[in-house]
Write an enzyme that holds these catalytic residues in place. Structure first.
Site, short mmCIF file in Angstrom:
data_model
loop_
_atom_site.label_atom_id
_atom_site.label_comp_id
_atom_site.label_asym_id
_atom_site.label_seq_id
_atom_site.Cartn_x
_atom_site.Cartn_y
_atom_site.Cartn_z
CE LYS A 9 -3.54 2.35 -3.15
NZ LYS A 9 -4.31 1.27 -2.49
CE1 TYR A 49 0.17 -0.66 -0.16
CE2 TYR A 49 0.46 -0.97 -2.51
CZ TYR A 49 -0.18 -0.37 -1.45
OH TYR A 49 -1.19 0.54 -1.69
CG PHE A 57 -4.32 -8.68 -0.98
CD1 PHE A 57 -3.53 -7.55 -0.85
CD2 PHE A 57 -4.94 -9.18 0.16
CE1 PHE A 57 -3.37 -6.92 0.38
CE2 PHE A 57 -4.79 -8.55 1.40
CZ PHE A 57 -3.99 -7.41 1.50
NE ARG A 85 -4.44 5.05 7.42
CZ ARG A 85 -4.26 3.84 6.88
NH1 ARG A 85 -3.60 3.73 5.72
NH2 ARG A 85 -4.73 2.78 7.46
CB THR A 91 -8.67 -0.70 3.75
OG1 THR A 91 -7.81 -0.21 4.77
CG2 THR A 91 -7.85 -1.39 2.68
NE ARG A 102 -8.45 3.89 0.20
CZ ARG A 102 -7.56 3.45 1.09
NH1 ARG A 102 -7.93 3.20 2.34
NH2 ARG A 102 -6.30 3.27 0.74
CG ASN A 112 -7.96 1.15 -1.93
OD1 ASN A 112 -6.98 1.34 -2.65
ND2 ASN A 112 -7.84 0.62 -0.72
CG HIS A 115 -0.41 4.56 0.15
ND1 HIS A 115 -0.46 3.49 1.01
CD2 HIS A 115 0.61 5.33 0.57
CE1 HIS A 115 0.52 3.60 1.90
NE2 HIS A 115 1.18 4.72 1.65
CD GLU A 126 4.17 4.39 3.30
OE1 GLU A 126 3.71 3.25 3.46
OE2 GLU A 126 3.46 5.41 3.32
P1 GTP Z 1 -2.97 1.83 1.62
O1 GTP Z 1 -3.18 3.26 1.99
O2 GTP Z 1 -3.00 1.58 0.14
O3 GTP Z 1 -1.76 1.23 2.30
O4 GTP Z 1 -4.28 1.09 2.17
P2 GTP Z 1 -4.64 0.79 3.68
O5 GTP Z 1 -3.54 1.23 4.60
O6 GTP Z 1 -6.00 1.35 3.91
O7 GTP Z 1 -4.73 -0.80 3.67
P3 GTP Z 1 -3.51 -1.86 3.78
O8 GTP Z 1 -2.21 -1.17 3.97
O9 GTP Z 1 -3.94 -2.89 4.76
O10 GTP Z 1 -3.58 -2.52 2.34
C1 GTP Z 1 -2.89 -1.95 1.24
C2 GTP Z 1 -3.71 -2.10 0.01
O11 GTP Z 1 -3.88 -3.48 -0.29
C3 GTP Z 1 -5.14 -1.55 0.13
O12 GTP Z 1 -5.23 -0.19 -0.14
C4 GTP Z 1 -5.87 -2.37 -0.91
O13 GTP Z 1 -5.72 -1.80 -2.20
C5 GTP Z 1 -5.14 -3.69 -0.88
N1 GTP Z 1 -5.89 -4.64 -0.05
C6 GTP Z 1 -6.03 -4.63 1.31
N2 GTP Z 1 -6.80 -5.65 1.72
C7 GTP Z 1 -7.17 -6.30 0.58
C8 GTP Z 1 -7.96 -7.44 0.32
O14 GTP Z 1 -8.51 -8.06 1.23
N3 GTP Z 1 -8.09 -7.82 -0.99
C9 GTP Z 1 -7.51 -7.14 -2.01
N4 GTP Z 1 -7.67 -7.55 -3.27
N5 GTP Z 1 -6.75 -6.06 -1.81
C10 GTP Z 1 -6.59 -5.64 -0.53
MG MG Z 2 -1.55 0.72 4.30
#
Ligand code: GTP
Ligand code: MG
Length: 151
Positions: A9, A49, A57, A85, A91, A102, A112, A115, A126
């Site tokens: 990112k 997303y 968010f 992962r 996350t 991370r 973080n 992705h 994707e």
């Molecule tokens: P990705 O690999 O980026 O998809 O992350 P993930 O699969 O571990 O988490 P998820 O798909 O649930 O969320 C996508 C992204 O949204 C995360 O990587 C975070 O950057 C953001 N995100 C998730 N939960 C929160 C939250 O509670 N607050 C905020 N500000 N951002 C969040």
């Molecule tokens: Mg995700």
């Protein structure tokens, strides 16, 4: 062979973490089959997303993803979706184990740095969203026979 979509990112790119992150995937034995640096539009970020569109968010997340260059990649290897992962970690970087990307390199959930696709269907969607078919390479890497063995 299994493939997954991995993206560094804008925070990871700006913080100079590209080589560190690529190195972790390479050293594991996974194979890079596509890579490009792009600044996604907000509409594109919303597509990426779309599963999170009801979350509070979502808007901030899409603004952030489209705020600068993202390094989009496709990595290939046995178990690469799940293990990718694991390499990435939880996350929320406060909950990611040390030793994960991370865990070692990020502090807060909204920044973080990386992705990774969360399953086979998401990986397929994707990869199709971010890459044209002709941008995906097919080749045998030198290390494959050593990483997997023969027979
Ligand atoms: P990705 O690999 O980026 O998809 O992350 P993930 O699969 O571990 O988490 P998820 O798909 O649930 O969320 C996508 C992204 O949204 C995360 O990587 C975070 O950057 C953001 N995100 C998730 N939960 C929160 C939250 O509670 N607050 C905020 N500000 N951002 C969040
Ligand atoms: Mg995700």
């Amino acid at each position: 062979m299994e493939r997954t979509f991995i993206a560094i990112k804008p925070d990871g790119v700006q913080r100079g973490l590209i080589s560190e992150i690529i190195e972790r995937f390479e050293r594991k034995g996974f194979k890079l089959v596509a890579i490009k640096l792009v600044v996604p539009s907000k509409t594109f970020a919303q597509k990426h997303y779309h599963d999170l569109k009801e979350r509070p968010f979502f808007n901030g997340l899409c603004n952030f993803l489209s705020s600068g260059p993202v390094l989009a990649m496709v990595w290939e290897g046995e178990g690469v979706i799940t293990y990718g992962r694991k390499l990435i970690g939880a996350t929320d970087p406060q909950k990611s184990e040390p030793g994960t990307i991370r865990g070692d390199l990020a502090i807060v959930v909204g920044r973080n740095i990386i992705h990774g696709s969360d399953g086979p269907e998401t990986a397929k969607n994707e990869i199709n969203l971010w890459f044209k078919p002709e941008e995906l390479t097919n080749y045998t890497s030198n290390q494959e026979k050593w990483a997997y063995g023969v027979n």
